[in-house]
Design an enzyme around this catalytic site. Structure first.
Site, PDB file in Angstrom:
ATOM      1  N   THR A   1      25.240  13.686 -14.275  1.00 46.86           N
ATOM      2  CA  THR A   1      25.213  14.228 -12.916  1.00 46.86           C
ATOM      3  C   THR A   1      23.847  13.980 -12.287  1.00 46.86           C
ATOM      4  O   THR A   1      22.861  13.816 -12.998  1.00 46.86           O
ATOM      5  CB  THR A   1      25.475  15.746 -13.028  1.00 46.86           C
ATOM      6  OG1 THR A   1      26.841  15.926 -13.384  1.00 46.86           O
ATOM      7  CG2 THR A   1      25.180  16.505 -11.755  1.00 46.86           C
TER       8      THR A   1
ATOM      9  N   GLY B   1      33.741  21.570 -12.213  1.00 45.65           N
ATOM     10  CA  GLY B   1      32.621  22.066 -13.017  1.00 45.65           C
ATOM     11  C   GLY B   1      31.671  22.936 -12.218  1.00 45.65           C
ATOM     12  O   GLY B   1      32.039  23.499 -11.178  1.00 45.65           O
ATOM     13  N   ASP B   2      30.459  23.033 -12.709  1.00 48.24           N
ATOM     14  CA  ASP B   2      29.462  23.903 -12.077  1.00 48.24           C
ATOM     15  C   ASP B   2      28.799  23.279 -10.858  1.00 48.24           C
ATOM     16  O   ASP B   2      28.282  23.997  -9.995  1.00 48.24           O
ATOM     17  CB  ASP B   2      28.369  24.255 -13.093  1.00 48.24           C
ATOM     18  CG  ASP B   2      27.664  22.999 -13.594  1.00 48.24           C
ATOM     19  OD1 ASP B   2      28.370  22.041 -13.983  1.00 48.24           O
ATOM     20  OD2 ASP B   2      26.425  22.949 -13.567  1.00 48.24           O
TER      21      ASP B   2
HETATM   22  N1  ASP Z   1      27.792  19.706 -14.947  1.00 44.93           N
HETATM   23  C1  ASP Z   1      28.755  18.653 -14.702  1.00 44.93           C
HETATM   24  C2  ASP Z   1      30.145  19.221 -14.812  1.00 44.93           C
HETATM   25  O1  ASP Z   1      30.394  20.021 -15.695  1.00 44.93           O
HETATM   26  C3  ASP Z   1      28.598  17.504 -15.627  1.00 44.93           C
HETATM   27  C4  ASP Z   1      27.215  16.918 -15.691  1.00 44.93           C
HETATM   28  O2  ASP Z   1      26.237  17.627 -15.540  1.00 44.93           O
HETATM   29  O3  ASP Z   1      27.096  15.703 -15.887  1.00 44.93           O
HETATM   30  O4  ASP Z   1      30.999  18.820 -14.074  1.00 44.93           O
END
Ligand code: ASP
Length: 342
Positions: free
Chosen positions: A208, A238-239
């Site tokens: 990300t 996701g977050d």
């Molecule tokens: N946090 C992101 C998610 O869970 C993934 C990532 O950080 O690459 O969608």
């Protein structure tokens, strides 16, 4: 007498300019994802490519801030560079869902007004961070998802692309690899027709992208953009687009962007928790960030990291994985990019 007056005015002007320079604590921090990123798994060409792109993004954001732009403008411009690069799991180069699609999430927050915007599960927006910004600035909502978010973005004149724009071979291979591993252990790669479905997310690279910034007006901003996690299903979000989990900014605390295993970051309300520890427990940025990433998340089994900046220009970039693509730049262009543990 005339000379004395001129010298006097000159001295005053110099001290005013000097004071302004001193107060200009512009700072910009970025990440390009955390995970099992080790020197052994990296080629020197790839390492160079990552470092150059991270530096390009930092330089772009710095130019915006240096020319009097706001932290929000810097965050958007910086993230656009990372979204456009196939190296990162955001925009072009996003990971694939179980169904072989790219579903993107992004969010942004303004530390001055506490306004925020987010989009989730979009498949046609070239730069999801600009859509998150439009949700914040041009709508009465905070989060829009799927086709509705795309309809809104289109009406705002944002760039729309074919879903195939986001495809890359590298990410397709990652999906195939995960599916075949899953098939071996579950006996069913689609996960259909079973009472309980185990979705496996390897602790590989999360990829990300995110940016936090402090501008010369003393305002903080944070933004995050992602393709989520490889092999995600059922409209999983996701977050990253969730304000408080993957992104948060408050001038009275700090600006935070996260990367990691989203489910853990949502449950731990990671980005907000760091600011809350600063506000309610008077902790420093570093202490608060370490407490959440290196202690709370580790205890709960959540891998990943965060970047953060406070109103003094202090920077924190803790991660509990092997590596995290990251970097910062400050007044006079001083800064550095990093990949592994230092
Ligand atoms: N946090 C992101 C998610 O869970 C993934 C990532 O950080 O690459 O969608």
């Amino acid at each position: 007498m005339k000379r004395i007056i001129i010298v006097f005015i000159f001295t005053i002007l110099c001290s005013v300019i000097f004071a302004q320079e001193k107060d200009k604590k512009i700072t910009l921090v970025i990440h390009g994802g955390a995970g099992t990123i080790t020197k052994e798994n990296m080629t020197s060409e790839l390492e160079k490519a990552y470092k150059e792109k991270l530096q390009e993004a930092l330089d772009r954001g710095y130019t915006v801030l240096e020319n009097g732009g706001t932290s929000l403008e810097a965050v958007v411009e910086t993230i656009k560079i990372l979204e456009d690069s196939p190296l990162f799991n955001a925009g072009k180069g996003a990971v694939f869902t179980n169904e072989g699609k790219n579903e993107l999430d992004a969010s942004i927050m303004d530390g001055k007004t506490l306004k925020a915007g987010a989009v989730a599960g979009v498949t046609r927006l070239k730069n999801p961070i600009t859509a998150a910004q439009a949700v914040m600035d041009k709508s009465e909502h905070v989060m829009m998802a799927g086709m509705g978010a795309e309809k809104f973005a289109r009406s705002m004149g944002l760039e729309i692309v074919e879903p195939s724009y986001f495809h890359t071979q590298k990410r397709l291979k990652q999906l195939e690899k995960i599916k075949s591993t899953e098939k071996e252990s579950n006996g069913n790669a689609d996960g259909e027709g079973r009472g309980s479905i185990k979705v496996k997310y390897p602790d590989s690279k999360f990829g990300t992208v995110g940016c936090v910034a402090l501008d010369q007006y003393g305002n903080l901003a944070a933004g995050t953009s992602t393709g989520g996690m490889t092999n995600k299903r059922y409209g999983r979000i996701g977050d990253s687009p969730i304000i408080g989990a993957g992104t948060y900014a408050d001038n009275n605390a700090c600006a935070v962007s996260a990367t990691g295993h989203g489910e853990y970051f949502i449950r731990s309300v990671v980005a907000y928790d760091i600011g809350a520890l600063m506000k309610y427990k008077n902790m420093s940025l570093k202490a608060a960030a370490d407490e959440v990433v290196m202690k709370k998340l580790v205890e709960r089994g959540g891998s990943g990291g965060i970047i953060a900046v406070d109103k003094e220009g202090n920077v924190a970039m803790p991660f509990n994985t092997a590596g995290m693509y990251r970097g910062y730049i400050k007044q006079k262009g001083e800064g550095k990019v990093f990949i592994y543990k230092e």
